[in-house]
Design a protein around this motif. Structure first.
Motif, PDB file in Angstrom:
ATOM      1  N   ARG A 124      44.046  42.775  44.401  1.00  0.00           N
ATOM      2  CA  ARG A 124      42.613  42.525  44.674  1.00  0.00           C
ATOM      3  C   ARG A 124      42.386  43.363  45.614  1.00  0.00           C
ATOM      4  NH1 ARG A 124      41.076  39.011  41.142  1.00  0.00           N
ATOM      5  NH2 ARG A 124      42.132  37.098  40.839  1.00  0.00           N
ATOM      6  N   TRP A 125      40.915  43.855  45.384  1.00  0.00           N
ATOM      7  CA  TRP A 125      40.311  44.705  46.479  1.00  0.00           C
ATOM      8  C   TRP A 125      39.711  43.956  47.404  1.00  0.00           C
ATOM      9  CZ3 TRP A 125      40.681  49.848  46.913  1.00  0.00           C
ATOM     10  CH2 TRP A 125      41.095  50.559  45.939  1.00  0.00           C
ATOM     11  N   ILE A 126      39.764  44.268  48.674  1.00  0.00           N
ATOM     12  CA  ILE A 126      39.049  43.582  49.930  1.00  0.00           C
ATOM     13  C   ILE A 126      38.134  44.477  50.385  1.00  0.00           C
ATOM     14  CG2 ILE A 126      39.511  42.555  52.048  1.00  0.00           C
ATOM     15  CD1 ILE A 126      42.575  42.607  51.097  1.00  0.00           C
ATOM     16  N   PHE A 127      36.796  44.071  51.052  1.00  0.00           N
ATOM     17  CA  PHE A 127      36.089  44.922  51.583  1.00  0.00           C
ATOM     18  C   PHE A 127      35.538  44.330  52.896  1.00  0.00           C
ATOM     19  CE2 PHE A 127      32.864  42.039  50.088  1.00  0.00           C
ATOM     20  CZ  PHE A 127      31.903  42.061  50.923  1.00  0.00           C
ATOM     21  N   GLN A 128      35.282  45.224  53.788  1.00  0.00           N
ATOM     22  CA  GLN A 128      34.800  44.998  55.166  1.00  0.00           C
ATOM     23  C   GLN A 128      33.688  45.639  55.593  1.00  0.00           C
ATOM     24  OE1 GLN A 128      38.264  45.382  57.891  1.00  0.00           O
ATOM     25  NE2 GLN A 128      36.758  44.991  59.608  1.00  0.00           N
ATOM     26  N   ILE A 129      32.755  45.045  56.089  1.00  0.00           N
ATOM     27  CA  ILE A 129      31.479  45.820  56.569  1.00  0.00           C
ATOM     28  C   ILE A 129      31.892  46.654  58.015  1.00  0.00           C
ATOM     29  CG2 ILE A 129      29.172  45.754  57.393  1.00  0.00           C
ATOM     30  CD1 ILE A 129      28.619  43.363  55.383  1.00  0.00           C
ATOM     31  N   PRO A 131      30.894  48.438  61.278  1.00  0.00           N
ATOM     32  CA  PRO A 131      29.666  48.521  62.389  1.00  0.00           C
ATOM     33  C   PRO A 131      29.612  49.937  62.566  1.00  0.00           C
ATOM     34  CG  PRO A 131      31.546  47.478  63.429  1.00  0.00           C
ATOM     35  CD  PRO A 131      31.978  47.564  61.972  1.00  0.00           C
ATOM     36  N   THR A 132      28.295  50.487  62.583  1.00  0.00           N
ATOM     37  CA  THR A 132      28.161  51.819  62.910  1.00  0.00           C
ATOM     38  C   THR A 132      27.212  51.987  64.391  1.00  0.00           C
ATOM     39  OG1 THR A 132      26.309  51.928  61.437  1.00  0.00           O
ATOM     40  CG2 THR A 132      28.314  52.678  60.517  1.00  0.00           C
ATOM     41  N   THR A 133      27.393  53.080  64.843  1.00  0.00           N
ATOM     42  CA  THR A 133      26.538  53.270  66.080  1.00  0.00           C
ATOM     43  C   THR A 133      25.410  53.855  65.709  1.00  0.00           C
ATOM     44  OG1 THR A 133      27.679  55.443  66.355  1.00  0.00           O
ATOM     45  CG2 THR A 133      28.515  53.627  67.593  1.00  0.00           C
ATOM     46  N   HIS A 134      25.015  54.276  64.605  1.00  0.00           N
ATOM     47  CA  HIS A 134      23.842  54.930  63.942  1.00  0.00           C
ATOM     48  C   HIS A 134      23.263  54.141  62.781  1.00  0.00           C
ATOM     49  CE1 HIS A 134      24.486  58.667  66.229  1.00  0.00           C
ATOM     50  NE2 HIS A 134      25.877  58.743  65.760  1.00  0.00           N
ATOM     51  N   VAL A 140      27.679  49.870  55.751  1.00  0.00           N
ATOM     52  CA  VAL A 140      28.890  50.625  55.330  1.00  0.00           C
ATOM     53  C   VAL A 140      29.904  49.663  55.038  1.00  0.00           C
ATOM     54  CG1 VAL A 140      30.473  52.461  56.038  1.00  0.00           C
ATOM     55  CG2 VAL A 140      28.403  52.851  56.812  1.00  0.00           C
ATOM     56  N   GLN A 141      30.306  49.770  53.997  1.00  0.00           N
ATOM     57  CA  GLN A 141      31.622  48.999  53.222  1.00  0.00           C
ATOM     58  C   GLN A 141      32.763  49.680  53.128  1.00  0.00           C
ATOM     59  OE1 GLN A 141      30.063  46.750  49.866  1.00  0.00           O
ATOM     60  NE2 GLN A 141      28.613  45.700  51.034  1.00  0.00           N
ATOM     61  N   LEU A 142      33.734  49.096  53.888  1.00  0.00           N
ATOM     62  CA  LEU A 142      35.195  49.660  53.501  1.00  0.00           C
ATOM     63  C   LEU A 142      35.843  48.986  52.459  1.00  0.00           C
ATOM     64  CD1 LEU A 142      37.442  51.792  54.365  1.00  0.00           C
ATOM     65  CD2 LEU A 142      38.024  50.269  56.118  1.00  0.00           C
ATOM     66  N   TYR A 143      36.291  49.406  51.438  1.00  0.00           N
ATOM     67  CA  TYR A 143      37.086  48.973  50.416  1.00  0.00           C
ATOM     68  C   TYR A 143      38.503  49.337  50.413  1.00  0.00           C
ATOM     69  CZ  TYR A 143      32.919  47.527  47.916  1.00  0.00           C
ATOM     70  OH  TYR A 143      31.694  46.999  47.756  1.00  0.00           O
ATOM     71  N   PHE A 144      39.453  48.248  50.677  1.00  0.00           N
ATOM     72  CA  PHE A 144      40.895  48.715  50.791  1.00  0.00           C
ATOM     73  C   PHE A 144      41.461  47.334  50.158  1.00  0.00           C
ATOM     74  CE2 PHE A 144      39.521  46.095  54.241  1.00  0.00           C
ATOM     75  CZ  PHE A 144      40.429  45.365  54.599  1.00  0.00           C
ATOM     76  N   ARG A 145      42.946  47.830  50.031  1.00  0.00           N
ATOM     77  CA  ARG A 145      43.691  46.879  49.306  1.00  0.00           C
ATOM     78  C   ARG A 145      44.833  46.529  50.555  1.00  0.00           C
ATOM     79  NH1 ARG A 145      44.709  48.869  43.305  1.00  0.00           N
ATOM     80  NH2 ARG A 145      42.980  47.877  42.418  1.00  0.00           N
TER      81      ARG A 145
END
Length: 173
Positions: A124-129, A131-134, A140-145
């Motif tokens: 399964r793919w997991i995603f995490q938002i 945080p950005t300084t700009h 911005v979502q980072l998808y990873f396993r």
């Protein structure tokens, strides 16, 4: 440097055991291979990909019909095409409602989706938002396993079953 610590290695006659847990071999090219054959242990048992596949509640159906939950290869090919086409559920329903001579085992996009849900799942793919300084228009979502799940999948895969060597070795050239 690619050195295979195989017993058929060129240094077979130059192999010396320092202790029961260390073995040293040298070949004609001057390479020295130190292996530690008793440093690892493989335990039999556990689940592999195929045993997990066989534990699936629909494995009996798949033995009878290899393309289950689809009726046959053509049925699966149409389903695969439709699901990878990027069409919306509405467009899929419009396509499936055409008067065509396609004896499919599904008639609506909802039925097609339900059949796909019966298939065994992979990682399964997991995603995490992130945080950005700009400021950004969208988050911005980072998808990873999960890395441990990936390693487990590799260790359970039949293709790699006879290609893994768990004995540590040191090579000096």
């Amino acid at each position: 440097m690619d050195l295979d610590p195989d017993p058929a290695w060129e240094g077979g006659e130059n192999r010396h055991s320092i202790s029961p847990s260390i073995s040293i071999a040298a070949d004609s090219l001057g390479r020295v291979l130190v292996t530690f054959p008793r440093a690892s242990e493989i335990f039999e048992g556990g689940e592999t990909f195929l045993t997990r596949f066989e534990l699936d509640p629909y494995s009996v159906c798949r033995r009878l019909v290899p393309f289950y939950p689809f009726a046959n290869l053509d049925d699966w090919r149409v389903a695969n095409f439709l699901l990878t086409s990027g069409l919306s559920m509405r467009a899929l329903d419009e396509f499936l409602s055409l008067e065509a001579n396609m004896p499919l085992s599904f008639w609506t996009a909802k039925d097609l989706r339900a059949r796909v849900e019966l298939l065994p799942s992979g990682l399964r793919w997991i995603f995490q938002i992130v945080p950005t300084t700009h400021p950004t228009r969208e988050p911005v979502q980072l998808y990873f396993r999960d890395a441990l799940d990936c390693v487990e999948a590799l260790f359970n895969h039949l293709f790699f079953a006879d290609k893994m060597d768990f004995t540590p070795f040191w090579c000096k050239v």
